[in-house]
Design a protein around this motif. Structure first.
Motif, mmCIF file in Angstrom:
data_model
loop_
_atom_site.group_PDB
_atom_site.id
_atom_site.type_symbol
_atom_site.label_atom_id
_atom_site.label_comp_id
_atom_site.label_asym_id
_atom_site.label_seq_id
_atom_site.Cartn_x
_atom_site.Cartn_y
_atom_site.Cartn_z
ATOM 1 N N TYR A 3 0.872 -1.160 0.091
ATOM 2 C CA TYR A 3 -0.095 0.020 0.087
ATOM 3 C C TYR A 3 0.866 1.167 -0.006
ATOM 4 O O TYR A 3 2.153 1.204 0.449
ATOM 5 N N ALA A 4 0.249 2.264 -0.567
ATOM 6 C CA ALA A 4 1.197 3.679 -0.639
ATOM 7 C C ALA A 4 0.040 4.755 -0.496
ATOM 8 O O ALA A 4 -1.093 4.764 -0.725
ATOM 9 N N ALA A 5 0.647 5.810 -0.064
ATOM 10 C CA ALA A 5 -0.323 7.157 0.124
ATOM 11 C C ALA A 5 0.696 8.184 0.007
ATOM 12 O O ALA A 5 1.907 8.092 0.360
ATOM 13 N N GLY A 6 0.531 9.309 -0.611
ATOM 14 C CA GLY A 6 1.529 10.454 -0.743
ATOM 15 C C GLY A 6 0.773 11.708 -1.364
ATOM 16 O O GLY A 6 -0.603 11.706 -1.427
ATOM 17 N N ALA A 7 1.601 12.741 -1.387
ATOM 18 C CA ALA A 7 1.132 13.829 -1.873
ATOM 19 C C ALA A 7 2.007 14.765 -2.608
ATOM 20 O O ALA A 7 3.226 14.533 -2.054
ATOM 21 N N ASP A 8 1.799 15.411 -3.411
ATOM 22 C CA ASP A 8 2.861 16.437 -4.178
ATOM 23 C C ASP A 8 2.505 17.907 -4.136
ATOM 24 O O ASP A 8 1.327 18.222 -3.869
ATOM 25 N N LEU A 9 3.329 18.677 -3.968
ATOM 26 C CA LEU A 9 3.183 20.006 -3.664
ATOM 27 C C LEU A 9 3.908 20.801 -4.836
ATOM 28 O O LEU A 9 5.231 20.578 -4.882
ATOM 29 N N SER A 10 3.289 21.939 -5.284
ATOM 30 C CA SER A 10 4.070 22.890 -6.251
ATOM 31 C C SER A 10 4.707 23.898 -5.385
ATOM 32 O O SER A 10 3.968 24.825 -4.989
ATOM 33 N N ALA A 11 5.862 24.007 -4.827
ATOM 34 C CA ALA A 11 6.443 24.751 -4.149
ATOM 35 C C ALA A 11 6.786 26.133 -4.866
ATOM 36 O O ALA A 11 6.862 27.185 -4.178
ATOM 37 N N HIS A 12 7.007 26.015 -6.143
ATOM 38 C CA HIS A 12 7.349 27.132 -7.128
ATOM 39 C C HIS A 12 7.139 26.627 -8.461
ATOM 40 O O HIS A 12 6.655 25.482 -8.809
ATOM 41 N N ALA A 13 7.213 27.644 -9.414
ATOM 42 C CA ALA A 13 6.908 27.157 -10.844
ATOM 43 C C ALA A 13 7.829 26.170 -11.433
ATOM 44 O O ALA A 13 7.578 25.411 -12.246
ATOM 45 N N ARG A 14 8.949 26.149 -10.952
ATOM 46 C CA ARG A 14 9.977 25.242 -11.212
ATOM 47 C C ARG A 14 10.475 24.159 -10.509
ATOM 48 O O ARG A 14 11.176 23.396 -10.522
ATOM 49 N N VAL A 15 9.654 23.924 -9.239
ATOM 50 C CA VAL A 15 9.960 23.185 -8.289
ATOM 51 C C VAL A 15 8.644 22.300 -7.597
ATOM 52 O O VAL A 15 7.632 22.917 -7.440
ATOM 53 N N ILE A 17 7.625 19.231 -5.021
ATOM 54 C CA ILE A 17 7.996 18.314 -3.917
ATOM 55 C C ILE A 17 7.053 17.234 -3.483
ATOM 56 O O ILE A 17 5.683 17.349 -3.585
ATOM 57 N N ALA A 18 7.485 15.866 -3.039
ATOM 58 C CA ALA A 18 6.396 14.990 -2.789
ATOM 59 C C ALA A 18 6.965 14.473 -1.795
ATOM 60 O O ALA A 18 8.211 14.249 -1.238
ATOM 61 N N PHE A 19 6.013 13.630 -0.948
ATOM 62 C CA PHE A 19 6.150 12.965 0.245
ATOM 63 C C PHE A 19 5.142 11.708 -0.028
ATOM 64 O O PHE A 19 3.820 11.982 -0.345
ATOM 65 N N ASP A 20 5.744 10.505 0.368
ATOM 66 C CA ASP A 20 4.964 9.346 0.296
ATOM 67 C C ASP A 20 5.241 8.284 1.502
ATOM 68 O O ASP A 20 6.402 8.401 2.065
ATOM 69 N N VAL A 21 4.192 7.661 1.944
ATOM 70 C CA VAL A 21 4.324 6.789 2.921
ATOM 71 C C VAL A 21 4.179 5.321 2.094
ATOM 72 O O VAL A 21 3.090 5.224 1.459
ATOM 73 N N LEU A 22 5.263 4.396 2.255
ATOM 74 C CA LEU A 22 4.921 3.039 1.492
ATOM 75 C C LEU A 22 5.073 1.828 2.433
ATOM 76 O O LEU A 22 5.913 1.861 3.366
ATOM 77 N N GLY A 23 4.114 1.054 2.429
ATOM 78 C CA GLY A 23 4.128 -0.140 3.148
ATOM 79 C C GLY A 23 3.978 -1.356 2.526
ATOM 80 O O GLY A 23 3.446 -1.534 1.488
ATOM 81 N N ARG A 24 4.499 -2.554 3.387
ATOM 82 C CA ARG A 24 4.410 -3.901 2.822
ATOM 83 C C ARG A 24 3.852 -4.664 4.000
ATOM 84 O O ARG A 24 4.753 -4.576 5.141
ATOM 85 N N TYR A 25 2.938 -5.531 3.809
ATOM 86 C CA TYR A 25 2.715 -6.465 4.851
ATOM 87 C C TYR A 25 3.146 -7.850 4.547
ATOM 88 O O TYR A 25 2.484 -8.201 3.457
ATOM 89 N N ILE A 26 4.058 -8.515 5.175
ATOM 90 C CA ILE A 26 4.706 -9.715 4.800
ATOM 91 C C ILE A 26 3.758 -10.664 5.507
ATOM 92 O O ILE A 26 4.039 -10.684 6.780
ATOM 93 N N ILE A 27 3.427 -11.769 4.920
ATOM 94 C CA ILE A 27 2.759 -12.660 5.781
ATOM 95 C C ILE A 27 3.538 -14.085 5.965
ATOM 96 O O ILE A 27 4.245 -14.472 4.806
#
Length: 102
Positions: A3-15, A17-27
């Protein structure tokens, strides 16, 4: 299960920024455990490694940025980092790259 969740942000016209949380459940994964072995003499104790099967969750975070340096040239910078101590992986993994569109 992945599973994954994230967000992107336009900090400037040329920049961007992204943040994601990534997970794996191993059985029922094979896990190494430290245990003590007690010898028959009643006083000697030895360290031993044993295998066991166990389910666990491995959680990571990713922080990155894309910067438009000139015309069609992008600089990518990312950090992948562990949010827990489950599984065998680096604490921090950096990535730097360039993208160019023709």
């Amino acid at each position: 299960m992945i599973y994954a969740a994230g967000a992107d942000l336009s900090a400037h016209a040329r920049v961007t920024i992204a943040f994601d949380v990534l997970g794996r459940y191993i059985i029922n994964a094979e896990r190494l455990n430290s245990e003590e072995f007690h010898a028959l003499d009643g006083t000697s104790v030895f360290h031993n490694i044993a295998l066991s099967q166990e389910s666990f969750n491995a959680l990571s975070g990713a922080l990155g940025a894309k910067i438009n340096l000139i015309d069609r040239l992008l600089l990518d910078a990312n950090l992948l980092f562990a949010l827990d101590d489950h599984g065998v992986r680096d604490k921090v993994t950096p990535l730097i790259g360039f993208e160019y569109s023709f």
